[in-house]
Structure formats: structure tokens, C-alpha cells
Write an enzyme that holds these catalytic residues in place. Structure first.
Site, PDB file in Angstrom:
ATOM      1  N   ASP A 113      -2.433  11.093  16.456  1.00 46.91           N
ATOM      2  CA  ASP A 113      -1.862  12.087  16.749  1.00 46.91           C
ATOM      3  C   ASP A 113      -2.560  13.726  17.067  1.00 46.91           C
ATOM      4  O   ASP A 113      -2.307  14.069  18.289  1.00 46.91           O
ATOM      5  CB  ASP A 113      -1.532  12.431  14.618  1.00 46.91           C
ATOM      6  CG  ASP A 113      -3.151  12.411  14.079  1.00 46.91           C
ATOM      7  OD1 ASP A 113      -3.969  11.952  14.923  1.00 46.91           O
ATOM      8  OD2 ASP A 113      -3.060  12.997  13.000  1.00 46.91           O
ATOM      9  N   ASP A 137       4.833  10.745   8.289  1.00 48.05           N
ATOM     10  CA  ASP A 137       4.629  10.054   7.236  1.00 48.05           C
ATOM     11  C   ASP A 137       5.133   9.136   5.903  1.00 48.05           C
ATOM     12  O   ASP A 137       5.738  11.001   5.884  1.00 48.05           O
ATOM     13  CB  ASP A 137       2.869  10.108   6.826  1.00 48.05           C
ATOM     14  CG  ASP A 137       1.714  10.081   7.869  1.00 48.05           C
ATOM     15  OD1 ASP A 137       1.810   9.670   9.411  1.00 48.05           O
ATOM     16  OD2 ASP A 137       0.752  10.312   7.704  1.00 48.05           O
ATOM     17  N   ASP A 190       6.794  -0.714  10.029  1.00 44.27           N
ATOM     18  CA  ASP A 190       5.685  -1.932  10.360  1.00 44.27           C
ATOM     19  C   ASP A 190       5.409  -2.839   9.794  1.00 44.27           C
ATOM     20  O   ASP A 190       4.500  -4.037  10.378  1.00 44.27           O
ATOM     21  CB  ASP A 190       3.884  -1.591  11.195  1.00 44.27           C
ATOM     22  CG  ASP A 190       4.271  -1.070  12.111  1.00 44.27           C
ATOM     23  OD1 ASP A 190       5.408  -1.362  13.717  1.00 44.27           O
ATOM     24  OD2 ASP A 190       3.413  -0.006  12.732  1.00 44.27           O
ATOM     25  N   LYS A 222       0.950  -1.576  -0.181  1.00 39.43           N
ATOM     26  CA  LYS A 222       0.383   0.351   0.264  1.00 39.43           C
ATOM     27  C   LYS A 222       0.493   1.384   0.165  1.00 39.43           C
ATOM     28  O   LYS A 222       0.194   2.471  -0.304  1.00 39.43           O
ATOM     29  CB  LYS A 222      -0.988  -0.056   1.186  1.00 39.43           C
ATOM     30  CG  LYS A 222      -2.562  -0.788   1.097  1.00 39.43           C
ATOM     31  CD  LYS A 222      -2.559  -0.788   2.401  1.00 39.43           C
ATOM     32  CE  LYS A 222      -3.958  -1.846   2.183  1.00 39.43           C
ATOM     33  NZ  LYS A 222      -4.943  -1.577   3.402  1.00 39.43           N
ATOM     34  N   GLU A 223       2.104   1.144   1.030  1.00 42.96           N
ATOM     35  CA  GLU A 223       3.042   2.339   0.592  1.00 42.96           C
ATOM     36  C   GLU A 223       4.227   2.192   0.049  1.00 42.96           C
ATOM     37  O   GLU A 223       5.059   1.447   0.696  1.00 42.96           O
ATOM     38  CB  GLU A 223       3.505   3.168   2.356  1.00 42.96           C
ATOM     39  CG  GLU A 223       2.168   2.617   2.802  1.00 42.96           C
ATOM     40  CD  GLU A 223       2.112   3.820   3.823  1.00 42.96           C
ATOM     41  OE1 GLU A 223       1.204   3.837   4.267  1.00 42.96           O
ATOM     42  OE2 GLU A 223       3.519   2.624   5.083  1.00 42.96           O
ATOM     43  N   LYS A 277       0.188   3.253  15.021  1.00 41.91           N
ATOM     44  CA  LYS A 277       1.725   3.872  14.286  1.00 41.91           C
ATOM     45  C   LYS A 277       1.700   4.828  16.205  1.00 41.91           C
ATOM     46  O   LYS A 277       3.279   4.821  16.431  1.00 41.91           O
ATOM     47  CB  LYS A 277       0.857   4.756  13.687  1.00 41.91           C
ATOM     48  CG  LYS A 277       2.014   6.374  13.294  1.00 41.91           C
ATOM     49  CD  LYS A 277       1.136   7.367  12.094  1.00 41.91           C
ATOM     50  CE  LYS A 277       2.135   8.704  12.325  1.00 41.91           C
ATOM     51  NZ  LYS A 277       1.118   9.656  12.145  1.00 41.91           N
TER      52      LYS A 277
HETATM   53  O1  LIG Z   1       0.184  -0.214  12.452  1.00 42.10           O
HETATM   54  C1  LIG Z   1       0.579   1.551  12.069  1.00 42.10           C
HETATM   55  C2  LIG Z   1      -0.123   1.562  10.797  1.00 42.10           C
HETATM   56  C3  LIG Z   1      -0.490   3.279  10.437  1.00 42.10           C
HETATM   57  N1  LIG Z   1       1.147   4.024   9.941  1.00 42.10           N
HETATM   58  C4  LIG Z   1       1.824   4.465   9.522  1.00 42.10           C
HETATM   59  O2  LIG Z   1       1.140   5.568  10.017  1.00 42.10           O
HETATM   60  C5  LIG Z   1       1.364   6.808   8.893  1.00 42.10           C
HETATM   61  C6  LIG Z   1      -0.304   6.854   8.822  1.00 42.10           C
HETATM   62  O3  LIG Z   1      -1.000   5.857   8.106  1.00 42.10           O
HETATM   63  P1  LIG Z   1      -2.259   6.301   6.787  1.00 42.10           P
HETATM   64  O4  LIG Z   1      -2.852   5.076   6.169  1.00 42.10           O
HETATM   65  O5  LIG Z   1      -1.371   7.243   5.630  1.00 42.10           O
HETATM   66  O6  LIG Z   1      -3.177   6.921   7.761  1.00 42.10           O
HETATM   67  P2  LIG Z   1      -4.269   8.336   6.655  1.00 42.10           P
HETATM   68  O7  LIG Z   1      -5.555   8.136   7.582  1.00 42.10           O
HETATM   69  O8  LIG Z   1      -3.642   8.669   5.627  1.00 42.10           O
HETATM   70  O9  LIG Z   1      -3.217   9.411   8.133  1.00 42.10           O
HETATM   71  C7  LIG Z   1      -3.800  10.537   8.811  1.00 42.10           C
HETATM   72  O10 LIG Z   1      -4.267  10.070  10.239  1.00 42.10           O
HETATM   73  C8  LIG Z   1      -3.426   9.192  11.313  1.00 42.10           C
HETATM   74  C9  LIG Z   1      -4.379   9.130  12.442  1.00 42.10           C
HETATM   75  O11 LIG Z   1      -5.313   9.894  12.804  1.00 42.10           O
HETATM   76  C10 LIG Z   1      -1.957  10.339  11.315  1.00 42.10           C
HETATM   77  O12 LIG Z   1      -1.305   9.043  11.820  1.00 42.10           O
HETATM   78  C11 LIG Z   1      -1.455  10.754   9.758  1.00 42.10           C
HETATM   79  O13 LIG Z   1      -0.148  11.103  10.187  1.00 42.10           O
HETATM   80  C12 LIG Z   1      -2.598  11.182   9.326  1.00 42.10           C
HETATM   81  O14 LIG Z   1      -1.603  11.550   7.859  1.00 42.10           O
HETATM   82  C13 LIG Z   1       1.331   5.776   7.753  1.00 42.10           C
HETATM   83  O15 LIG Z   1       3.143   7.181   7.151  1.00 42.10           O
HETATM   84  C14 LIG Z   1       1.946   4.814   8.216  1.00 42.10           C
HETATM   85  O16 LIG Z   1       2.833   3.536   7.845  1.00 42.10           O
HETATM   86  C15 LIG Z   1       2.202   2.911  10.936  1.00 42.10           C
HETATM   87  O17 LIG Z   1       3.576   2.708  10.744  1.00 42.10           O
HETATM   88  N2  LIG Z   1       1.964   1.438  12.098  1.00 42.10           N
HETATM   89 MN   LIG Z   2      -1.622   9.324   4.835  1.00 47.62          MN
END
Ligand SMILES: O=c1ccn([C@@H]2O[C@H](COP(=O)(O)OP(=O)(O)O[C@H]3O[C@H](CO)[C@@H](O)[C@H](O)[C@H]3O)[C@@H](O)[C@H]2O)c(=O)[nH]1
Ligand SMILES: [Mn+2]
Length: 737
Positions: A451, A309, A143, A113-114, A285
């Protein structure tokens, strides 16, 4: 007068403040008048049972909207803007050695996915910051525990030896390689072709490995014994899975050893994948970030931390200096927990059809909170003071071992055996048991919006934060282009807010006691977003069903209360509109943004509520479903042309399709009745307007149901199910009301 060469930042109050305050007073009074009218209506004796039931539901909807509108005014009371002067920093820090060290955390979780190429682009963009290299350390938390990501980072470490000196030599602004090579450069830059070739070769190698899904088997020869050992450690044949594996710590670059092609030091680059076990909670996260806090403490323990991120690459190499403008101010620093940069996205289409810019959240409301105790933390693009993770500004809360304390001085090099052993230990999945991590120390556990929750708790402890909103975006991230992805992402956020409203530290109870009143109202505004799942469906279905059944429910045009409804609606609409336009928005974007709220109100909000309730009864556990950052070419091309991409038959599309159908039927019914003289226009004017309003907003849905044949159209299954559900709803309405 202050020496202008030493001025690092200043505040510019906004002129609209007084207007906002007067408006807030009038609007709040109007809301109270509305409730007076509601109670008056409820107490009329001539009410039938059905009108009473409808009035009660409308009252409930208006109560939620009232909480939302009143708390929304808190953001408008003292909005400010700020300006920073990073050009003055050399007057204060005369030597490179005086700059504070900076640890940069990048989180990634899933190589499919990333894509690893995206993650390394982010890392390369920040490694190339205009900042003393010896002071920079980049820590990557994977992760997914993926050998593909690790492999990509090994390639990135080699490429960095060329990329960093190239950027410095030519003073490149765009330091994310992918973004740089995508732009056309007018003048000839020496060495650009060679470095572009090196980048393209690396990209081909990494993408080939990702496609095959395996590193060791690929013809790319890994000769280094140590490296081979690491890869065999994380290969599936050893029972290694992303949910069950030992810690991996890989030092890819070490500042005191590795040099770039010109012989200058390189930043530290460390790949980490914390230990995972299916029997231990890992807290998504937030868990990854806490591991990063600990491991970085054992290796470099920088006083300033940037959290990112994996998709938010740096778009401006001077960003850390902007954050320093605040951290160098002795008046501000002791209470400053973080400096937040806005989250800005690349790849959003011209009119931002899904409202993905989140302008009010990221910009308008953030300016508002900046004038109070400071903006909330939004997960990426945020410079923390390490000390803020340990207690309140006045009393430090020490971690269980001294090596993790913010004051600890690291004196051994990173590759030292003891350092590595300690890093391995603090990254293990049982390490946090019986410690304060996640609850009193570090990033907070307990909500899917870790966050938001972390920033909120810091404010409750008395820390402040600052918004830094430079003209050139500091970071650029990716945003979903498929509607389903966007809605699932918001659903996860709203579920996270639900977890916060009902927790022990809820802003409604604990927050009101611990924060300044206006700051608490801002937080209450956000956590009460998900209860929009009550008023939006009520307003999208009830007045329309009543209209179909010839039941007028709003005041007549001739009734003076009619003007109150108009004022409340137009007032809220115009306030948002003005804020939006004054912060550089366009009319189509604003229109789409408020449409996106109606869509979320019918999809992400109620589904989050449903999931939350299921969770309370133990039927489901909240999970962090990572948002996909992969781009599908056909979907992208439809999205870029400004079309919604539906595609998958998601149950979330049912509610919006139902609303589109019911409103069209109600609108046509209403008009037909008025024309044929069966109903007075005066009586149903507001109901017809409301249905018409939803119909206009539903245009992309009618198009996706009837006119489109591409991959992004509305699946037929969804349309048919919605029609059936609409019929059920009509029958239920006529039975109940
Ligand atoms: O178990 C996990 C799940 C996610 N991530 C990381 O968390 C980040 C954010 O994940 P993403 O799927 O992109 O979530 P979004 O909803 O797009 O992210 C927004 O919302 C999240 C939750 O509120 C915040 O943490 C993010 O910074 C914010 O950009 C990414 O870099 C992931 O790789 C981890 O490291 N471990
Ligand atoms: Mn994101």
C-alpha cells in the site's frame, strides 16, 4: 463569488502552523548543538577506552533519532483539514445515470484467520451504499481459494435481496448487518425482527459449514447443478489447495438480471480466486489487487475503484459521495490518484493499551501530508481513479491488451462467454510474465507494505492524493488484541519499509529527486522507522548497564549541556503530546501510544531488521503472514479490562522482559548508591531518570511476570530465559567496556 450550492469541498488551514514552523527551527538547531556536544566529548583527551566506546554508541543512537525528529517536522509545516459538501452533488449530477461507476475490491486470504461471516458483512455494508445500484460492482478476491468463503458469499447474495431494500426503506445508517443487529434501537422498525431472523439463520448456516470445513458434505442441500460443479472444482479431492488451484470466477449477482425483493436492481457481486501455482510468484495482496484491476476491467471497468480489506466494513453509506466531491471537481481530478479515508478500528480498549489507533500515522501526519502532495495510501478505505494505475497524469501507459485500458468501454454483459473467458485468462498466474504489471502498471510489487509503496510511487509520478476525514468514521476495521499478533503485524510492516529504503526507488535517493522536498522528507521519515531498532535498544540498555557499573555518561546537572538534553527530550515529548491532544486524544491514550513505540522499538523493529538481514543472505524470504481477525473470548475479556495479552512464548517478548529487568535493577542500584553516598546524584541524575522512565512503562510486564495467572500472563519460559540473558549481557558489558 462561487455558487454555494455548487461548492463541493473546501480547505481549512490549521492555526498551529506558525507555531510548528518556529518550533521546528528551534528544535533542529538544538539537534545540531547536541552533535557539537557529542564531538566535543569525543575529542577530550582524558577519555578512557570505555567512555569512548559508549560515546560512539550514543552518538549513533542520537544520529538516528535526529533523522527521525528532523524529518518528523516535515509533517508539521502545512497541515490542513478539509470539508466536503456531498449534499450539493444532486445539483451537479441531475440523473442517476450521470454518476460514475464504482468498482469495489475486497481482499481476503484465509477463512480461518478471516472468518467468512466477517467478509460478507463487509461486502453487504458496501453493497448497500447510497449510490445508484446499477453503478456498483463488488469484486471479492479470495487468496485462500476457499469453498467456505464462496459458500458464505452465495448466502450473502441471497440475503442482500432483503437487506438492501430494508436499509433504503428505513434509511439505516449502520449498513453492516452484524453491527446493526448489535445495536439497540429505541423505536420500533417495521420488518426488523424478520430480517434479523433471516440474518441469524444465515449466520448459523455459514458458521456450521465453516466449522465442518466442507460444503458439499453438509446437509444444507445445494441443488443447482452449476453451483455443485463449482464446489466440486474447489474441493480438496481434486488436488485443489490454497496454493495450487485454477482460477475461479463466480458471478453471484448481476445487476441487469438479479432483483431485490422489491424488484429493484442489485449491485454486481463477483467472487474471484486467482489461479495459484507453487511455481509462480503471486505477490501477496498486491498480486490479488492487480488481478482485481484486470478482471474488473473486463467486466465493468469503472473509473473509480474502492479498495478494502476484508475486515473494513462501511460505517457510513454516504462515503462514496464524499469521495465524489473531489472527483467531480475538474480542477482537481486530472491529477488526483486517490482519496484516502482514515483507518479506524472497532474493539480497541478504552485506553488503547497497545497504541493500536496509530493516531499520529493515520491522523496527525496524514493532515500534514494532505497539505503537501497528499497522504500515503494505507491499504484500505481508499478511492482510486483507475487511470492512476497506468502511467503519470500527463501520459498514459497502455496495458498489453486494449480490454484492460482505463478508457475501454465494456459493452457485453458480465455473464457473456467471451467476457468470462477473458476474465479467466487475465486472472491466471502466468498472465503477468513479461508484462509491466506490478512494476509500471497497477499496484507495486517489491515490498510487504504494498500500500505504502504503491502510493509513494504514484506521488513520484506526479499524482496527488487527498485525505477525507469525516466526523463519522467511514470504515471500521479490526485490530489485534493479542500483543504477539500486534507485534508480528508491525514487524511485517517494518520489514516492508526496509525493503523500500534499500530499493532502487528509495525515498532517500529517488524520492528526493522526484517529490517536493517536504513530501520526500515525510516518506523518508516512514521508511526510516525501522532503524529505530538502533537507538531504542541502545537507550534501553546502555545507560542502565553503565549506571550499574558506576559509569556516568550524560552531562551533570550543573553542566549547561544538561539543559539541552532536557529540552530535546521534553520538547519532543510535548510536541507529540500537543498534537495528540489537539486531535481529540486523551492523556492515557497518549501515554500508551508512546509506550507502544518503546515496545515496538525493542521487538518489531529489531526483529524486522534481523529478518531483513537474514533475507539478504538468502536465509529467509519475506512472507505476508495474515493478521488473525478471530476473537478469543477469554483474551478479549482481559484485553477489554486493559491488560496486555502475552500468552504465547514469543521470542519478541524476550527483549522487552530483559529491558524491564535491567532498568529495575539499574534504577534500584542508582538510588541505593546515591543514598549511601557512593555516587553524587548530580552525576547520574539523567541515567536514573531514564531507568525510572522505562520502569514506569514496564509496569504491565512486572504484572504479567509476577502477579497474573490467566491465559494472557507472561510464559515462565520467557521470564527465565530473559533473566539468563540479562546476566549474559551484564558479563559482556563488563568485558567490553
Ligand atoms: O496474500 C495475501 C495476504 C493478504 N491479503 C489481504 O490483505 C489484507 C490485509 O491483510 P492483514 O493481515 O489484515 O494485514 P494488516 O497488517 O492488518 O493490514 C495493513 O497493512 C497491509 C500491508 O501494509 C495493508 O495492505 C492493509 O491494507 C493494512 O490494513 C487482508 O484483507 C488480507 O485478506 C491478500 O489478499 N493476500
Ligand atoms: Mn488488517
Amino acid at each position: 463569488m462561487e455558487n454555494p450550492n455548487l461548492l463541493l469541498h473546501k480547505i481549512i488551514p490549521m492555526r498551529r502552523t506558525w507555531f510548528n514552523r518556529i518550533f521546528a527551527f528551534i528544535y533542529t538547531s538544538a539537534i545540531f548543538a547536541l552533535f557539537y556536544n557529542h564531538f566535543q566529548n569525543l575529542s577530550i583527551n582524558s577519555n578512557t577506552k570505555s567512555t569512548t566506546r559508549i560515546s560512539i554508541l550514543m552518538l549513533l543512537a542520537d544520529l538516528v533519532l535526529a533523522v527521525n525528529s528532523i524529518t518528523y517536522q516535515a509533517f508539521r509545516m502545512c497541515p490542513i483539514r478539509r470539508e466536503v459538501f456531498p449534499q450539493n452533488i444532486p445539483q451537479i449530477l441531475k440523473n442517476e445515470s450521470e454518476y460514475p461507476a464504482l468498482d469495489i475490491f475486497i481482499c481476503t486470504a484465509d477463512p480461518y484467520k478471516e472468518p467468512p461471516m466477517g467478509v460478507i458483512n463487509t461486502a453487504l455494508s458496501v453493497m448497500a451504499y447510497d449510490y445508484p445500484t446499477e453503478k456498483l460492482s463488488v469484486y471479492v478476491s479470495d487468496d485462500g481459494g476457499s469453498q467456505l468463503t464462496l459458500f458464505a458469499f452465495m448466502e450473502a447474495a441471497k440475503f442482500a435481496r432483503h437487506w438492501l431494500p430494508f436499509c433504503r426503506k428505513h434509511n439505516i445508517v449502520e449498513r453492516c448487518p452484524e453491527a446493526y443487529f448489535a445495536t439497540q434501537i429505541a423505536q420500533l422498525i417495521e420488518g426488523r425482527d424478520e430480517i434479523e431472523m433471516a440474518y441469524r439463520n444465515m449466520k448459523i448456516t455459514v458458521e456450521k459449514v465453516v466449522e465442518r470445513g466442507d460444503v458439499i458434505g453438509v446437509d444444507h442441500i445445494i441443488t443447482d447443478e452449476e453451483v455443485l460443479k463449482t464446489f466440486s472444482k474447489c474441493s480438496g479431492t481434486n488436488g485443489f489447495t490454497s496454493r495450487n488451484h485454477p482460477t475461479i470466477v463466480q458471478i453471484l449477482l448481476e445487476s441487469c438480471i438479479n432483483r431485490d425483493v422489491l424488484g429493484h436492481a442489485l449491485p454486481n457481486l463477483i467472487y474471484l480466486s486467482r489461479e495459484k501455482s507453487t511455481s509462480a510468484a503471486h505477490h501477496f495482496k498486491a498480486g490479488a489487487l492487480n488481478m482485481l484491476l484486470r478482471v474488473s476491467a473486463t467486466m465493468t471497468n469503472a473509473p473509480i475503484i474502492l479498495s478494502l480489506d476484508c475486515d473494513s466494513y462501511s460505517n457510513d453509506p454516504t462515503t462514496p459521495l464524499r469521495a465524489l466531491c473531489y472527483y467531480l471537481d475538474p480542477k482537481i481530478k486530472p491529477e488526483l490518484a486517490y482519496v484516502q479515508f482514515p483507518q479506524i478500528f472497532h474493539g480497541i480498549n478504552k485506553n488503547d493499551i497497545y497504541g493500536s489507533e496509530w493516531k499520529s500515522y493515520v491522523q496527525i501526519n496524514a493532515y500534514g501530508m494532505d497539505g503537501l502532495m497528499g497522504p500515503n495510501y494505507i491499504g484500505t478505505g481508499c478511492f482510486f481513479q483507475r487511470r492512476a494505475f497506468f502511467g503519470d497524469p500527463l501520459s498514459i501507459l497502455l496495458p498489453e491488451i486494449p480490454e484492460l485500458s482505463p478508457a475501454y468501454q465494456v459493452c457485453k454483459p458480465i455473464h457473456d462467454k467471451e467476457v468470462l473467458a477473458l476474465a479467466d485468462h487475465v486472472a491466471s498466474c502466468k498472465y503477468e510474465d513479461q508484462t509491466k504489471w506490478g512494476y509500471e502498471i497497477g499496484f507495486s510489487y517489491g515490498s510487504l507494505v504494498e500500500d505504502f509503496y504503491t502510493g509513494y510511487q504514484m506521488h513520484c509520478k506526479g499524482w496527488k492524493s487527498i485525505l477525507c476525514y469525516p466526523k463519522r468514521a467511514a470504515f471500521l476495521g479490526s485490530s489485534p488484541i493479542a500483543l504477539h499478533d500486534m507485534l508480528s503485524q508491525s514487524k511485517r510492516w517494518f520489514l516492508g519499509y526496509f525493503e523500500i529504503i534499500f530499493c532502487k526507488y528509495s525515498p532517500i535517493t529517488y524520492g528526493l529527486r522526484s517529490l517536493d522536498l517536504l513530501q520526500a522528507l515525510c516518506y523518508i521519515h516512514y521508511v526510516s522507522w525501522p532503524i529505530w531498532s538502533i537507538p531504542v535498544p541502545i537507550y534501553a540498555f546502555l545507560p542502565q548497564l553503565a549506571l550499574i557499573n558506576s559509569l556516568p555518561i550524560f552531562p551533570k546537572v550543573s553542566d549547561p549541556w544538561f539543559y539541552l538534553y532536557i529540552f530535546l527530550f521534553v520538547g519532543a515529548f510535548m510536541q507529540e503530546f500537543l498534537d495528540y491532544m489537539l486531535t481529540g486524544g486523551t492523556i492515557p491514550k497518549w501515554w500508551n501510544y508512546q509506550k507502544s513505540w518503546l515496545i515496538r522499538g525493542l521487538t518489531s523493529f529489531p526483529f524486522a531488521m534481523f529478518e531483513y538481514i537474514l533475507g539478504c543472505f538468502g536465509f529467509s524470504a519475506p512472507g505476508f503472514n495474515v493478521t488473525s481477525k478471530v476473537v478469543d473470548d477469554e483474551q478479549t475479556s482481559w484485553y477489554e479490562k486493559g491488560y496486555f495479552v502475552f500468552g504465547v512464548p514469543s521470542p519478541m517478548f524476550l527483549t522487552i522482559t530483559m529491558a524491564a529487568i535491567i532498568n529495575l535493577v539499574a534504577f534500584s542500584c542508582g538510588i541505593e548508591r546515591v543514598i549511601s553516598g557512593k555516587e553524587r546524584f548530580d552525576n547520574v541524575f539523567l541515567q536514573i531518570c531514564l531507568a525510572g522512565f522505562v520502569v514506569i512503562h514496564s509496569w504491565p510486564l512486572y504484572e504479567a511476570i509476577l502477579l497474573r495467572t490467566d491465559k494472557g500472563k507472561m510464559p515462565l519460559k520467557i521470564t527465565l530465559t530473559s533473566v539468563a540473558l540479562v546476566l549474559v549481557l551484564c558479563i559482556v558489558f563488563s568485558l567490553v567496556f
